[in-house]
Design a protein around this motif. Structure first.
Motif, PDB file in Angstrom:
ATOM      1  N   GLN A  46       5.858  -7.857  -3.079  1.00  0.00           N
ATOM      2  CA  GLN A  46       6.856  -6.791  -3.131  1.00  0.00           C
ATOM      3  C   GLN A  46       6.243  -5.401  -2.926  1.00  0.00           C
ATOM      4  O   GLN A  46       6.977  -4.424  -2.749  1.00  0.00           O
ATOM      5  CB  GLN A  46       7.586  -6.829  -4.473  1.00  0.00           C
ATOM      6  CG  GLN A  46       8.515  -8.015  -4.653  1.00  0.00           C
ATOM      7  CD  GLN A  46       9.286  -7.952  -5.955  1.00  0.00           C
ATOM      8  OE1 GLN A  46       9.095  -7.036  -6.765  1.00  0.00           O
ATOM      9  NE2 GLN A  46      10.169  -8.922  -6.179  1.00  0.00           N
ATOM     10  N   ILE A  47       4.928  -5.312  -2.942  1.00  0.00           N
ATOM     11  CA  ILE A  47       4.253  -4.020  -2.811  1.00  0.00           C
ATOM     12  C   ILE A  47       3.696  -3.900  -1.397  1.00  0.00           C
ATOM     13  O   ILE A  47       2.808  -4.669  -1.002  1.00  0.00           O
ATOM     14  CB  ILE A  47       3.131  -3.868  -3.852  1.00  0.00           C
ATOM     15  CG1 ILE A  47       3.704  -4.033  -5.259  1.00  0.00           C
ATOM     16  CG2 ILE A  47       2.451  -2.513  -3.716  1.00  0.00           C
ATOM     17  CD1 ILE A  47       2.665  -4.022  -6.351  1.00  0.00           C
ATOM     18  N   ASP A  48       4.199  -2.951  -0.644  1.00  0.00           N
ATOM     19  CA  ASP A  48       3.758  -2.728   0.732  1.00  0.00           C
ATOM     20  C   ASP A  48       2.312  -2.221   0.720  1.00  0.00           C
ATOM     21  O   ASP A  48       1.981  -1.275  -0.003  1.00  0.00           O
ATOM     22  CB  ASP A  48       4.671  -1.691   1.403  1.00  0.00           C
ATOM     23  CG  ASP A  48       4.480  -1.644   2.913  1.00  0.00           C
ATOM     24  OD1 ASP A  48       3.335  -1.761   3.377  1.00  0.00           O
ATOM     25  OD2 ASP A  48       5.491  -1.486   3.630  1.00  0.00           O
ATOM     26  N   PRO A  49       1.431  -2.812   1.537  1.00  0.00           N
ATOM     27  CA  PRO A  49       0.029  -2.357   1.570  1.00  0.00           C
ATOM     28  C   PRO A  49      -0.148  -0.891   1.952  1.00  0.00           C
ATOM     29  O   PRO A  49      -1.218  -0.323   1.705  1.00  0.00           O
ATOM     30  CB  PRO A  49      -0.604  -3.275   2.629  1.00  0.00           C
ATOM     31  CG  PRO A  49       0.251  -4.497   2.648  1.00  0.00           C
ATOM     32  CD  PRO A  49       1.642  -4.015   2.369  1.00  0.00           C
ATOM     33  N   PRO A  81       5.619   7.505  -3.783  1.00  0.00           N
ATOM     34  CA  PRO A  81       6.597   7.283  -2.703  1.00  0.00           C
ATOM     35  C   PRO A  81       6.799   8.489  -1.789  1.00  0.00           C
ATOM     36  O   PRO A  81       6.966   8.337  -0.580  1.00  0.00           O
ATOM     37  CB  PRO A  81       7.881   6.935  -3.463  1.00  0.00           C
ATOM     38  CG  PRO A  81       7.406   6.352  -4.753  1.00  0.00           C
ATOM     39  CD  PRO A  81       6.157   7.102  -5.101  1.00  0.00           C
ATOM     40  N   ASP A  82       6.755   9.706  -2.351  1.00  0.00           N
ATOM     41  CA  ASP A  82       6.987  10.879  -1.501  1.00  0.00           C
ATOM     42  C   ASP A  82       5.769  11.238  -0.657  1.00  0.00           C
ATOM     43  O   ASP A  82       5.804  12.204   0.116  1.00  0.00           O
ATOM     44  CB  ASP A  82       7.415  12.085  -2.343  1.00  0.00           C
ATOM     45  CG  ASP A  82       6.377  12.443  -3.406  1.00  0.00           C
ATOM     46  OD1 ASP A  82       5.384  11.703  -3.550  1.00  0.00           O
ATOM     47  OD2 ASP A  82       6.562  13.477  -4.083  1.00  0.00           O
ATOM     48  N   GLU A  83       4.673  10.483  -0.810  1.00  0.00           N
ATOM     49  CA  GLU A  83       3.492  10.710   0.018  1.00  0.00           C
ATOM     50  C   GLU A  83       3.462   9.797   1.244  1.00  0.00           C
ATOM     51  O   GLU A  83       2.546   9.898   2.068  1.00  0.00           O
ATOM     52  CB  GLU A  83       2.220  10.494  -0.816  1.00  0.00           C
ATOM     53  CG  GLU A  83       2.042  11.526  -1.921  1.00  0.00           C
ATOM     54  CD  GLU A  83       0.816  11.269  -2.771  1.00  0.00           C
ATOM     55  OE1 GLU A  83       0.105  12.234  -3.102  1.00  0.00           O
ATOM     56  OE2 GLU A  83       0.555  10.092  -3.108  1.00  0.00           O
ATOM     57  N   ILE A  84       4.432   8.908   1.355  1.00  0.00           N
ATOM     58  CA  ILE A  84       4.532   8.021   2.516  1.00  0.00           C
ATOM     59  C   ILE A  84       5.444   8.690   3.551  1.00  0.00           C
ATOM     60  O   ILE A  84       6.606   8.986   3.267  1.00  0.00           O
ATOM     61  CB  ILE A  84       5.094   6.642   2.124  1.00  0.00           C
ATOM     62  CG1 ILE A  84       4.268   6.036   0.987  1.00  0.00           C
ATOM     63  CG2 ILE A  84       5.118   5.717   3.328  1.00  0.00           C
ATOM     64  CD1 ILE A  84       2.821   5.784   1.328  1.00  0.00           C
ATOM     65  N   ARG A  85       4.919   8.914   4.723  1.00  0.00           N
ATOM     66  CA  ARG A  85       5.690   9.576   5.771  1.00  0.00           C
ATOM     67  C   ARG A  85       6.712   8.618   6.394  1.00  0.00           C
ATOM     68  O   ARG A  85       6.455   7.421   6.519  1.00  0.00           O
ATOM     69  CB  ARG A  85       4.770  10.107   6.866  1.00  0.00           C
ATOM     70  CG  ARG A  85       3.846  11.231   6.404  1.00  0.00           C
ATOM     71  CD  ARG A  85       2.929  11.661   7.523  1.00  0.00           C
ATOM     72  NE  ARG A  85       2.117  12.811   7.159  1.00  0.00           N
ATOM     73  CZ  ARG A  85       1.195  13.346   7.946  1.00  0.00           C
ATOM     74  NH1 ARG A  85       0.973  12.832   9.152  1.00  0.00           N
ATOM     75  NH2 ARG A  85       0.495  14.391   7.538  1.00  0.00           N
ATOM     76  N   VAL A  86       7.826   9.186   6.807  1.00  0.00           N
ATOM     77  CA  VAL A  86       8.867   8.418   7.489  1.00  0.00           C
ATOM     78  C   VAL A  86       8.578   8.424   8.990  1.00  0.00           C
ATOM     79  O   VAL A  86       8.382   9.499   9.578  1.00  0.00           O
ATOM     80  CB  VAL A  86      10.263   9.016   7.213  1.00  0.00           C
ATOM     81  CG1 VAL A  86      11.330   8.239   7.973  1.00  0.00           C
ATOM     82  CG2 VAL A  86      10.555   9.024   5.720  1.00  0.00           C
TER      83      VAL A  86
END
Length: 289
Positions: free
Chosen positions: A100-103, A166-171
């Motif tokens: 469930q945890i994206d690398p 989560p807010d450190e992952i770019r879209v």
């Protein structure tokens, strides 16, 4: 290996003292910037852009730039007052399936070694976690930064993997995602066939860094061909303030020793003169045949 952090795993009412070690190391050929002519090292100084003066490390603080261009200066005391609830603790928040945890969330990996008094609870939690097939989601503070992390078992040892927030992952905002690209069924089937043809079990030992190996061969060839520049030994630079203080102290001490020696030398001169004159008065000349 040398531990870089000491703390404890907090699991319910159980506390397991542990030491933290870096689990990975990046092997690369490192270079220095040097003068092409003589191989001398290129040094950089910390210079203030306002007065042009070199700034000692002790006078350097952290500055946060505002949208207006103004700077908010933060000192070490400001950071000491910040609350870090998980300081020196690895707080277990929950247990979740690893899939469930994206690398993409993972940042850096660390090994955890138990202290002598924490070996039994360490092994207990390790075996229970390994049998459950899940990972522990934890919170930890390292280098004055709090982050999420996971605890999993690898080769009988806990691996702590720090995670990004989560807010450190770019879209991924790319134009082609909004386009209607037509892929034919035959093309898709051919691509799947190619994937199946190249499918095999992953063995990391089959791969190596060919660029680093080739670069190392170039360096070894230059060494064998005596294409090596031996720069002159440069004494280690000392802080300017300490060096000047040491020089001043040395000069003052030398002056005091010299001034103290003057009266002693002047007092010794008359005594030496008297001792030399007395024996001269008693001497008798002998007549030669």
């Amino acid at each position: 290996m040398r531990s870089i952090w000491k703390g404890a795993i907090s699991f319910g009412l159980v506390t397991i003292p542990v030491k933290l070690y870096s689990a990975t190391e990046q092997k690369d050929v490192t270079f220095h910037q040097v003068h092409r002519e003589d191989g001398g090292r290129i040094r950089y100084k910390r210079v203030c852009t306002k007065d042009g003066e070199e700034v000692p490390y002790s006078d350097i603080a952290k500055g946060y730039e505002l949208a207006t261009g103004e700077i908010v200066v933060l000192t070490d005391e400001d950071f000491e007052d910040l609350p870090l609830s998980s300081s020196r603790r690895i707080d277990v928040l929950q247990f979740s399936p690893a899939e469930q945890i994206d690398p993409i969330y993972f940042a850096k990996s660390y090994y955890l070694e138990p202290d002598a008094q924490g070996e039994k609870p360490y092994v207990l939690l390790r075996d229970a976690l390994e049998r459950s097939g899940q990972v522990a989601v934890v919170k930890v503070a390292l280098r004055q930064r709090e982050s999420l992390a996971t605890l999993r078992v690898r080769d009988g040892v806990f691996v702590l993997e720090t995670m990004l927030w989560p807010d450190e992952i770019r879209v991924p905002d790319f134009a082609f995602l909004d386009e209607d690209i037509d892929v034919r069924a035959q093309e898709l089937q051919m691509a799947e066939s190619l994937i199946q043809t190249m499918a095999s079990d992953f063995d990391p030992s089959e791969y190596h860094d060919s660029y680093r190996e080739a670069l190392q061969q170039v360096i070894e060839a230059k060494v064998a061909g005596k294409e090596v520049i031996a720069p002159e030994a440069v004494p280690e630079a000392r802080p300017a303030g300490d060096l000047m203080a040491a020089l001043r102290a040395s000069v003052d001490a030398a002056k005091k020793q010299r001034e103290a020696a003057k009266p002693r030398k002047q007092a010794e001169k008359p005594e030496k003169a008297e001792k030399q004159e007395k024996p001269a008065a008693k001497r008798k000349t002998r007549k030669t045949a």
